[in-house]
Design an enzyme around this catalytic site. Structure first.
Site, PDB file in Angstrom:
ATOM      1  N   LYS A 112       1.202   4.660  -2.763  1.00 25.26           N
ATOM      2  CA  LYS A 112       0.707   3.765  -1.724  1.00 25.26           C
ATOM      3  C   LYS A 112      -0.775   3.528  -1.895  1.00 25.26           C
ATOM      4  O   LYS A 112      -1.521   4.390  -2.359  1.00 25.26           O
ATOM      5  CB  LYS A 112       0.968   4.383  -0.340  1.00 25.26           C
ATOM      6  CG  LYS A 112       0.685   3.443   0.830  1.00 25.26           C
ATOM      7  CD  LYS A 112       1.728   2.348   0.897  1.00 25.26           C
ATOM      8  CE  LYS A 112       1.384   1.322   1.972  1.00 25.26           C
ATOM      9  NZ  LYS A 112       0.213   0.473   1.605  1.00 25.26           N
TER      10      LYS A 112
ATOM     11  N   SER B  91      -4.325   2.493   5.167  1.00 31.55           N
ATOM     12  CA  SER B  91      -2.876   2.257   5.069  1.00 31.55           C
ATOM     13  C   SER B  91      -2.117   3.419   4.460  1.00 31.55           C
ATOM     14  O   SER B  91      -0.873   3.363   4.400  1.00 31.55           O
ATOM     15  CB  SER B  91      -2.614   0.992   4.237  1.00 31.55           C
ATOM     16  OG  SER B  91      -2.987  -0.167   4.958  1.00 31.55           O
TER      17      SER B  91
ATOM     18  N   SER C  56       2.142  -3.836   2.517  1.00 31.34           N
ATOM     19  CA  SER C  56       1.456  -2.990   3.489  1.00 31.34           C
ATOM     20  C   SER C  56       1.384  -3.694   4.845  1.00 31.34           C
ATOM     21  O   SER C  56       0.317  -3.773   5.476  1.00 31.34           O
ATOM     22  CB  SER C  56       0.051  -2.616   3.001  1.00 31.34           C
ATOM     23  OG  SER C  56      -0.491  -1.590   3.795  1.00 31.34           O
TER      24      SER C  56
ATOM     25  N   LYS D 161       0.762   4.816   6.513  1.00 30.35           N
ATOM     26  CA  LYS D 161       2.143   4.328   6.449  1.00 30.35           C
ATOM     27  C   LYS D 161       3.041   5.270   5.647  1.00 30.35           C
ATOM     28  O   LYS D 161       4.276   5.174   5.753  1.00 30.35           O
ATOM     29  CB  LYS D 161       2.174   2.930   5.849  1.00 30.35           C
ATOM     30  CG  LYS D 161       1.420   1.885   6.668  1.00 30.35           C
ATOM     31  CD  LYS D 161       1.533   0.517   6.040  1.00 30.35           C
ATOM     32  CE  LYS D 161       0.795  -0.541   6.861  1.00 30.35           C
ATOM     33  NZ  LYS D 161      -0.667  -0.416   6.767  1.00 30.35           N
TER      34      LYS D 161
END
Length: 474
Positions: free
Chosen positions: A229, A67, A127, A70
């Site tokens: 993140k 992720s 997420s 992203k």
């Protein structure tokens, strides 16, 4: 390995067995490559003010981003918002493909929509894979094209070890990155979009009646941590990119391939506590250059060859040329080669040497001091020009003597031309009459006839007299 496979294939009699053996060999090779990307951990700590690497462990090894992908999706989203292409309240429509993404997800049905700000918050905290795909389709038209845009942007930012295949980071064997590239992306997000960077510090947000909490456990746990993140898949392990700002120092740290979320967070906390005091308090300039906004150039850097073709250097050109008149005089005096004597040149006082140095032509590239040789070129034949073009003859000159005109009255000037035809004289027959006609007598003029009519009776009366000798009365 190749020799072993060839031996096995030669011994096997059946083609079916050969195909099965080759398939098993390819499975082992792919599994070995996947294990090399997933098994090892990687970490890096970078001073966000100076760019100095304070800690590094397998920072350039290929890893699955999960992720963390992203982050690039949000970078392109912030870029579109900064350019005015979209706004916080622009609707993001979820296609059937976006709604069918695997969890974690926001759960919007096909055809439904949320605002851009809601999609950003769902990506930062939950997420959400479906929100990332919907944003990618909105900006790039489709997810495949958006993935190309992501890779092109990575090249512009200097992330040479990263390739993106989707917008959410779900497993794809062709999608990989490095810890160093993720640190570069984390620094670029803060430097290029400070107006939107506050989204990464969001710990939760309200979606309808549901409150969605974030996955970053270091927010609020370690002083100064403001994002960025988290990421996890089975192949990648537990990943985390963290940004720390305590007022005077700034760090960006990356941990990839953790065995669990807790161990990953503990490793990140240890790196921050160890290397934050070593960060510099000076600096503050941009470390990552802003990428070119032209998408055609960005895609060309990805698809075209990586190295430019070498070009030759420019030839040295003399700044000044020799005097042409002096060369012609030297050629006229001597048609053979003349060599200047060094001893003759050395004569003279210092003032002449200074003057000669000032007047000597300068070259772009330095040249060694050698004996000067002047070669007189043969004098070229005189230039043959075309004969002059004769000028047209001049018109005849007007005579200087004035023309004499016939007198026509008191003044000696010629009469003015009139448009009326001249009257024919009564004493002269018209020239248009035929010559055979007899000439008519000239008729008396009007004045002569009037005088004759007036004086005739008077003269007759004056001639008569009375009997007494007196003139008779009228």
């Amino acid at each position: 390995m190749r020799q072993a496979l060839s031996g096995i294939v030669s011994k096997s009699a059946s083609p079916l067995k050969t195909i099965m053996i080759l398939a098993m060999a390819m499975t082992f090779v792919v599994a070995d490559a996947a294990s090399s990307l997933a098994a090892k951990s990687a970490a890096i700590v970078v001073d966000a003010k100076t760019g100095k690497v304070l800690y590094s462990a397998n920072a350039d090894g290929r890893r699955y981003p999960a992720s963390l992908t992203k982050m690039m999706t949000l970078y392109l989203t912030f870029e579109a918002m900064a350019k005015g292409k979209i706004s916080r309240n622009s609707p993001v429509v979820f296609s059937a493909h976006a709604s069918a993404e695997a969890p974690t997800k926001l759960g919007v049905k096909p055809g439904g929509s949320v605002t851009v700000e809601t999609a950003i918050l769902s990506i930062v905290t939950k997420s959400a894979n479906d929100s990332a795909t919907a944003l990618g389709e909105m900006i790039g038209g489709n997810e495949t094209n958006f993935a190309r845009m992501m890779t092109a942007k990575a090249r512009q930012l200097g992330m040479n070890g990263t390739v993106f295949r989707n917008a959410n980071g779900l497993p794809d064997p062709g999608q990989f990155t490095t810890a160093r590239d993720m640190a570069t992306l984390g620094i670029a997000l803060r430097e290029h979009f400070p107006q939107y960077y506050g989204y990464f510090a969001q710990r939760s947000f309200l979606y309808g009646r549901q409150r969605i909490n974030g996955h970053n456990r270091l927010l609020g746990r370690i002083k100064g941590v403001d994002g960025i993140k988290t990421g996890y898949t089975r192949a990648s392990g537990f990943n985390l990119v963290s940004s720390v700002n305590d007022g005077n120092r700034r760090l960006v740290a990356v941990v990839m391939g953790g065995t669990s979320g807790g161990s990953r967070d503990n490793q990140m906390a240890g790196l921050i506590n160890t290397y934050l005091p070593r960060a510099s308090t000076r600096g503050g300039g941009d470390l990552v250059a802003k990428a070119d906004s032209n998408p055609i150039k960005a895609l060309a850097k990805v698809l075209l060859p990586k190295h430019d073709a070498p070009t030759p250097d420019e030839k040295p050109v003399a700044v000044a040329e020799a005097d042409t008149a002096a060369a012609d005089d030297a050629a006229a005096d001597d048609a053979t080669t003349a060599v200047a004597d060094d001893a003759t040149v050395a004569q003279g006082d210092s003032e002449d040497e200074d003057t000669a140095e000032a007047e000597a032509p300068k070259l772009v590239v330095p040249a060694k001091k050698v004996k000067t040789v002047i070669v007189s070129a043969p004098r070229s034949p005189p230039h043959r020009s075309w004969p002059p073009i004769p000028s047209p003859p001049r018109p005849p000159s007007i005579p200087s003597t004035p023309l004499r005109f016939r007198q026509a009255g008191p003044s000696r000037l010629p009469p003015r031309p009139t448009s009326q035809k001249p009257r024919l004289s009564s004493t002269r027959p018209p020239s248009r009459l035929p010559r055979c006609w007899p000439t008519l007598p000239a008729s008396p003029s009007l004045s002569t006839r009037a005088a004759s009519l007036t004086t005739a009776p008077v003269s007759a009366a004056l001639g008569r007299r009375t009997p007494h000798g007196r003139p008779a009365p009228l």
